[in-house]
Design a protein around this motif. Structure first.
Motif, PDB file in Angstrom:
ATOM      1  N   ILE A 280       0.710  -1.025   0.123  1.00  0.00           N
ATOM      2  CA  ILE A 280       0.003  -0.075  -0.001  1.00  0.00           C
ATOM      3  C   ILE A 280       0.788   1.146  -0.013  1.00  0.00           C
ATOM      4  O   ILE A 280       2.219   1.171   0.299  1.00  0.00           O
ATOM      5  CB  ILE A 280      -0.950   0.177   1.353  1.00  0.00           C
ATOM      6  CG1 ILE A 280      -0.262  -0.516   2.536  1.00  0.00           C
ATOM      7  CG2 ILE A 280      -2.265  -0.853   0.786  1.00  0.00           C
ATOM      8  CD1 ILE A 280       0.385   0.370   3.200  1.00  0.00           C
ATOM      9  N   GLN A 281       0.329   2.302  -0.398  1.00  0.00           N
ATOM     10  CA  GLN A 281       0.889   3.581  -0.166  1.00  0.00           C
ATOM     11  C   GLN A 281       0.138   4.665   0.396  1.00  0.00           C
ATOM     12  O   GLN A 281      -0.676   5.390   0.046  1.00  0.00           O
ATOM     13  CB  GLN A 281       1.354   4.098  -1.685  1.00  0.00           C
ATOM     14  CG  GLN A 281       2.197   5.531  -1.714  1.00  0.00           C
ATOM     15  CD  GLN A 281       2.646   5.946  -3.088  1.00  0.00           C
ATOM     16  OE1 GLN A 281       2.788   4.808  -3.962  1.00  0.00           O
ATOM     17  NE2 GLN A 281       3.209   7.011  -3.373  1.00  0.00           N
ATOM     18  N   PRO A 282       0.356   4.681   1.664  1.00  0.00           N
ATOM     19  CA  PRO A 282      -0.398   5.449   2.693  1.00  0.00           C
ATOM     20  C   PRO A 282      -0.006   7.069   2.716  1.00  0.00           C
ATOM     21  O   PRO A 282       1.057   7.155   2.268  1.00  0.00           O
ATOM     22  CB  PRO A 282      -0.100   4.722   4.045  1.00  0.00           C
ATOM     23  CG  PRO A 282       1.335   4.172   3.879  1.00  0.00           C
ATOM     24  CD  PRO A 282       1.499   4.082   2.583  1.00  0.00           C
ATOM     25  N   LEU A 283      -1.157   7.792   3.030  1.00  0.00           N
ATOM     26  CA  LEU A 283      -0.751   9.229   3.356  1.00  0.00           C
ATOM     27  C   LEU A 283      -0.386   9.202   4.699  1.00  0.00           C
ATOM     28  O   LEU A 283      -1.329   9.727   5.616  1.00  0.00           O
ATOM     29  CB  LEU A 283      -1.951  10.032   2.929  1.00  0.00           C
ATOM     30  CG  LEU A 283      -2.399  10.186   1.420  1.00  0.00           C
ATOM     31  CD1 LEU A 283      -3.668  10.999   1.255  1.00  0.00           C
ATOM     32  CD2 LEU A 283      -0.898  10.679   0.731  1.00  0.00           C
ATOM     33  N   GLY A 284       0.439   8.620   5.142  1.00  0.00           N
ATOM     34  CA  GLY A 284       1.047   8.549   6.468  1.00  0.00           C
ATOM     35  C   GLY A 284       2.057   7.460   6.826  1.00  0.00           C
ATOM     36  O   GLY A 284       2.612   6.817   5.483  1.00  0.00           O
ATOM     37  N   ALA A 285       2.450   7.016   7.989  1.00  0.00           N
ATOM     38  CA  ALA A 285       3.405   6.038   7.976  1.00  0.00           C
ATOM     39  C   ALA A 285       2.980   4.524   7.673  1.00  0.00           C
ATOM     40  O   ALA A 285       1.907   4.132   8.125  1.00  0.00           O
ATOM     41  CB  ALA A 285       3.748   5.731   9.465  1.00  0.00           C
ATOM     42  N   ILE A 286       3.764   3.717   7.049  1.00  0.00           N
ATOM     43  CA  ILE A 286       3.468   2.488   6.633  1.00  0.00           C
ATOM     44  C   ILE A 286       3.701   1.641   7.738  1.00  0.00           C
ATOM     45  O   ILE A 286       2.905   0.358   7.567  1.00  0.00           O
ATOM     46  CB  ILE A 286       4.370   2.068   5.251  1.00  0.00           C
ATOM     47  CG1 ILE A 286       3.633   0.835   4.517  1.00  0.00           C
ATOM     48  CG2 ILE A 286       5.646   1.855   5.539  1.00  0.00           C
ATOM     49  CD1 ILE A 286       4.325   0.582   3.372  1.00  0.00           C
ATOM     50  N   MET A 287       4.449   1.951   8.488  1.00  0.00           N
ATOM     51  CA  MET A 287       4.792   0.560   9.619  1.00  0.00           C
ATOM     52  C   MET A 287       3.493   0.136  10.433  1.00  0.00           C
ATOM     53  O   MET A 287       3.357  -0.923  10.490  1.00  0.00           O
ATOM     54  CB  MET A 287       6.063   1.096  10.343  1.00  0.00           C
ATOM     55  CG  MET A 287       7.393   1.098   9.599  1.00  0.00           C
ATOM     56  SD  MET A 287       7.656   2.719   8.851  1.00  0.00           S
ATOM     57  CE  MET A 287       9.218   2.585   8.290  1.00  0.00           C
ATOM     58  N   PRO A 288       2.921   1.084  10.929  1.00  0.00           N
ATOM     59  CA  PRO A 288       1.809   0.673  11.719  1.00  0.00           C
ATOM     60  C   PRO A 288       0.581   0.077  10.812  1.00  0.00           C
ATOM     61  O   PRO A 288      -0.004  -0.732  11.357  1.00  0.00           O
ATOM     62  CB  PRO A 288       1.273   2.212  12.181  1.00  0.00           C
ATOM     63  CG  PRO A 288       2.427   2.972  12.311  1.00  0.00           C
ATOM     64  CD  PRO A 288       3.078   2.494  11.196  1.00  0.00           C
ATOM     65  N   ILE A 289       0.450   0.287   9.565  1.00  0.00           N
ATOM     66  CA  ILE A 289      -0.487  -0.456   8.739  1.00  0.00           C
ATOM     67  C   ILE A 289       0.037  -1.751   8.685  1.00  0.00           C
ATOM     68  O   ILE A 289      -0.848  -2.658   8.452  1.00  0.00           O
ATOM     69  CB  ILE A 289      -0.531   0.654   7.387  1.00  0.00           C
ATOM     70  CG1 ILE A 289      -1.269   2.189   7.811  1.00  0.00           C
ATOM     71  CG2 ILE A 289      -1.589  -0.151   6.494  1.00  0.00           C
ATOM     72  CD1 ILE A 289      -1.438   2.667   6.517  1.00  0.00           C
ATOM     73  N   SER A 290       1.238  -1.800   8.263  1.00  0.00           N
ATOM     74  CA  SER A 290       1.648  -3.339   7.968  1.00  0.00           C
ATOM     75  C   SER A 290       1.583  -3.863   9.462  1.00  0.00           C
ATOM     76  O   SER A 290       1.217  -5.086   9.045  1.00  0.00           O
ATOM     77  CB  SER A 290       3.172  -3.129   7.641  1.00  0.00           C
ATOM     78  OG  SER A 290       3.344  -2.835   6.439  1.00  0.00           O
ATOM     79  N   HIS A 334      -0.701   5.442  -8.538  1.00  0.00           N
ATOM     80  CA  HIS A 334      -2.110   5.540  -7.736  1.00  0.00           C
ATOM     81  C   HIS A 334      -3.058   4.610  -7.996  1.00  0.00           C
ATOM     82  O   HIS A 334      -4.238   4.739  -8.283  1.00  0.00           O
ATOM     83  CB  HIS A 334      -2.777   6.813  -8.369  1.00  0.00           C
ATOM     84  CG  HIS A 334      -1.861   8.335  -8.104  1.00  0.00           C
ATOM     85  ND1 HIS A 334      -1.961   9.073  -9.009  1.00  0.00           N
ATOM     86  CD2 HIS A 334      -1.129   8.706  -7.123  1.00  0.00           C
ATOM     87  CE1 HIS A 334      -1.155  10.112  -8.570  1.00  0.00           C
ATOM     88  NE2 HIS A 334      -0.686   9.658  -7.285  1.00  0.00           N
ATOM     89  N   THR A 335      -2.656   3.322  -7.512  1.00  0.00           N
ATOM     90  CA  THR A 335      -3.258   1.998  -7.653  1.00  0.00           C
ATOM     91  C   THR A 335      -3.486   1.349  -6.248  1.00  0.00           C
ATOM     92  O   THR A 335      -4.218   0.490  -6.075  1.00  0.00           O
ATOM     93  CB  THR A 335      -2.775   1.095  -8.527  1.00  0.00           C
ATOM     94  OG1 THR A 335      -1.334   0.786  -8.080  1.00  0.00           O
ATOM     95  CG2 THR A 335      -2.811   1.700  -9.759  1.00  0.00           C
ATOM     96  N   ILE A 336      -2.499   2.064  -5.289  1.00  0.00           N
ATOM     97  CA  ILE A 336      -2.778   1.310  -3.893  1.00  0.00           C
ATOM     98  C   ILE A 336      -2.513   2.611  -2.895  1.00  0.00           C
ATOM     99  O   ILE A 336      -2.084   2.228  -1.826  1.00  0.00           O
ATOM    100  CB  ILE A 336      -1.290   0.448  -3.850  1.00  0.00           C
ATOM    101  CG1 ILE A 336      -0.133   0.899  -4.115  1.00  0.00           C
ATOM    102  CG2 ILE A 336      -1.853  -0.934  -4.446  1.00  0.00           C
ATOM    103  CD1 ILE A 336       1.118   0.262  -3.716  1.00  0.00           C
ATOM    104  N   GLN A 337      -3.133   3.483  -3.173  1.00  0.00           N
ATOM    105  CA  GLN A 337      -3.300   4.575  -2.210  1.00  0.00           C
ATOM    106  C   GLN A 337      -4.308   4.449  -1.183  1.00  0.00           C
ATOM    107  O   GLN A 337      -5.415   4.029  -1.559  1.00  0.00           O
ATOM    108  CB  GLN A 337      -3.645   6.058  -2.902  1.00  0.00           C
ATOM    109  CG  GLN A 337      -2.626   6.639  -3.843  1.00  0.00           C
ATOM    110  CD  GLN A 337      -1.383   7.082  -3.135  1.00  0.00           C
ATOM    111  OE1 GLN A 337      -0.188   6.966  -3.667  1.00  0.00           O
ATOM    112  NE2 GLN A 337      -1.742   8.044  -2.260  1.00  0.00           N
ATOM    113  N   VAL A 338      -3.928   4.813   0.087  1.00  0.00           N
ATOM    114  CA  VAL A 338      -4.825   4.819   1.302  1.00  0.00           C
ATOM    115  C   VAL A 338      -4.805   5.699   2.095  1.00  0.00           C
ATOM    116  O   VAL A 338      -3.507   6.361   2.362  1.00  0.00           O
ATOM    117  CB  VAL A 338      -4.908   3.540   2.333  1.00  0.00           C
ATOM    118  CG1 VAL A 338      -5.153   2.195   1.198  1.00  0.00           C
ATOM    119  CG2 VAL A 338      -3.259   3.307   2.684  1.00  0.00           C
TER     120      VAL A 338
END
Length: 469
Positions: A280-290, A334-338
């Motif tokens: 995913i490509q988040p508008l924020g940190a990726i570590m907590p999402i993972s 822009h295919t994996i934006q969250v």
């Protein structure tokens, strides 16, 4: 904002830390959780179940690609941004960076401190955001806020875009700097870099249009201009997705689009034994999402959470694709934006750890206000439910202390109240004197003839500091 939800980053570590400190934190977490003994690279061999049969080393789902240029005609050195290490070897050289994503912007800025000249080539331009936010607070600590996001969600998208662009142009005129894109600010993943405008202003980075071709040691741009004697070209271009260790029908990929239920589960498996983490490509940190994706995946693997029927999963996937197509500029990136908070809440609901705001307001108002109006730090998803952490409440209430701690490297004196009171008295006295002069215009002629008389009258109200030479 990027810490694991039950392991706060130590307070002495800077807010925006060097990658070596991030690696140290990961090692600290692995040691604290006794994870190292369990880490082994695995690859599933059964397309229907995803069950592991053998080990594969060096597999990766992100593959870098070069654009369709005749780069082989270029006489200098070229590589993709993933292979960039440091700027030292390019001291005094001339470089071109292609692409204005965060990697391209960061590399251009760092190279510009060593290289003789850096040219950044961009096809569309970009809006530039700051890491340093209002009053010096880290930007994401203010932006990823439940209360703010709820308020902004009530406003029309067009109004939000105009408001955001107006604020960004207050710092510097994006059109003047050659950066303003045709798309609106919330229609693309923006570049986050505080130094970039300064490097343009100082001339060490020059913004150029898209590259047309390479000629020997020259780079020709689409506007007809060319830069000669180029030593290095860095491609900070798009990544493509690939799963070479899986059968192609398990996770089919087309034009950088991949169909995964909530960006985690392939919907066509007979058994939910394969999960994709971090794509995913988040508008924020990726570590907590993972981490949240992994918490969900383990509960599904254990049979504690059930996935919906395939039809429901496909409906969710299609809805997300349509929403993304309406919001973002059509591009492979822009295919994996969250969005950070909505997506974290969506996953947390699956796990059973989404914070209940109403319950918190009734049982712990102080904590509730911090959850609503403070930064949405990962600790919020350890307050209750599976994996509840007793330290979550205290971590939320003390999160600003950890932001401030690394900045307290010098004791600063408190402002003297006497100075402020003198300033107030001085201002009031001058206002009163000028008012009196206005109503007694005869004195005005005396003041014009002898301005020093004004100071004599002011001294009658407040002693002025003596000037020394």
């Amino acid at each position: 904002m990027m810490c694991f939800s039950d392991f706060p980053i130590p307070a002495h570590i800077p807010n925006y830390r060097h990658n070596a400190l991030i690696m140290d934190y990961f090692r600290m977490y692995a040691d604290h959780s006794q994870l190292k003994q369990h880490i082994a690279p695995l690859s599933p061999s059964s397309p229907s179940t995803g069950l592991s049969r053998c080990k594969f080393h060096g597999c990766n789902s992100h593959i870098c690609v070069f654009p369709c240029y005749r780069i082989n005609t270029f006489k200098g050195k070229f590589f993709h941004s993933r292979d960039y290490k440091n700027p030292e070897e390019w001291r005094g050289k001339r470089a071109v960076v292609i692409g204005i994503g965060n990697s391209g912007g960061d590399i251009a800025v760092e190279l510009s401190r060593m290289a003789k000249q850096v040219y950044l080539s961009t096809r569309k331009g970009s809006w530039i955001l700051n890491r340093v936010g209002y009053k010096g607070v880290p930007f994401d600590m203010m932006f990823n806020n439940r209360g703010l996001m709820s308020f902004l969600g009530c406003l029309p998208p067009g109004f939000l875009n105009k408001l955001g662009e107006k604020q960004l142009n207050k710092r510097f005129d994006h059109k003047l700097y050659g950066l303003q894109p045709a798309h609106s600010v919330f229609s693309q993943h923006s570049l986050v870099n505080d130094d970039f405008p300064n490097r343009i202003l100082s001339g060490t980075v020059s913004v150029k249009p898209n590259v047309q071709e390479f000629r020997g040691s020259s780079v020709v741009f689409e506007d007809g201009t060319a830069e000669n004697d180029i030593d290095l070209v860095v491609f900070a271009t798009v990544y493509t997705f690939s799963f070479p260790f899986l059968s192609s029908h398990v996770i089919p990929v087309s034009k950088n689009k991949v169909s995964l239920y909530k960006y985690v589960y392939p919907p066509g498996l007979e058994q939910p034994t394969l999960a994709v983490i971090g794509l995913i490509q988040p508008l924020g940190a990726i570590m907590p999402i993972s981490e949240m994706q992994a918490r969900w995946a383990t509960r599904v693997f254990k049979g504690l959470c059930k996935l919906p029927p395939m039809s429901a999963m496909m409906k969710d996937i299609k809805a997300k694709e349509e929403a993304m197509g309406q919001r973002y500029v059509a591009a492979q990136r822009h295919t994996i934006q969250v969005d950070y908070i909505p997506y974290m809440d969506e996953l947390a609901k699956q796990v059973g750890v989404r914070p209940s705001i109403l319950k918190l307001l009734l049982t712990d108002p102080r904590l509730a206000l911090n959850v609503i109006f403070g930064p949405c730090t990962p600790y919020q998803f350890r307050l209750h439910g599976p994996g509840q952490w007793e330290g979550a409440r205290q971590a939320i209430l003390t999160q600003w202390d950890r932001v401030n701690e690394p900045l307290r490297t010098r004791c600063t004196p408190e402002p003297q109240s006497q100075r402020s009171s003198h300033s107030l008295i001085f201002s009031v006295s001058v206002a009163a004197l000028l008012s009196a002069l206005y109503y007694n215009r005869a004195s005005l002629h005396t003041l014009i003839a002898d301005p020093s008389s004004l100071l004599d009258r002011i001294r009658a109200f407040i002693p002025l500091p003596l000037t020394t030479q």
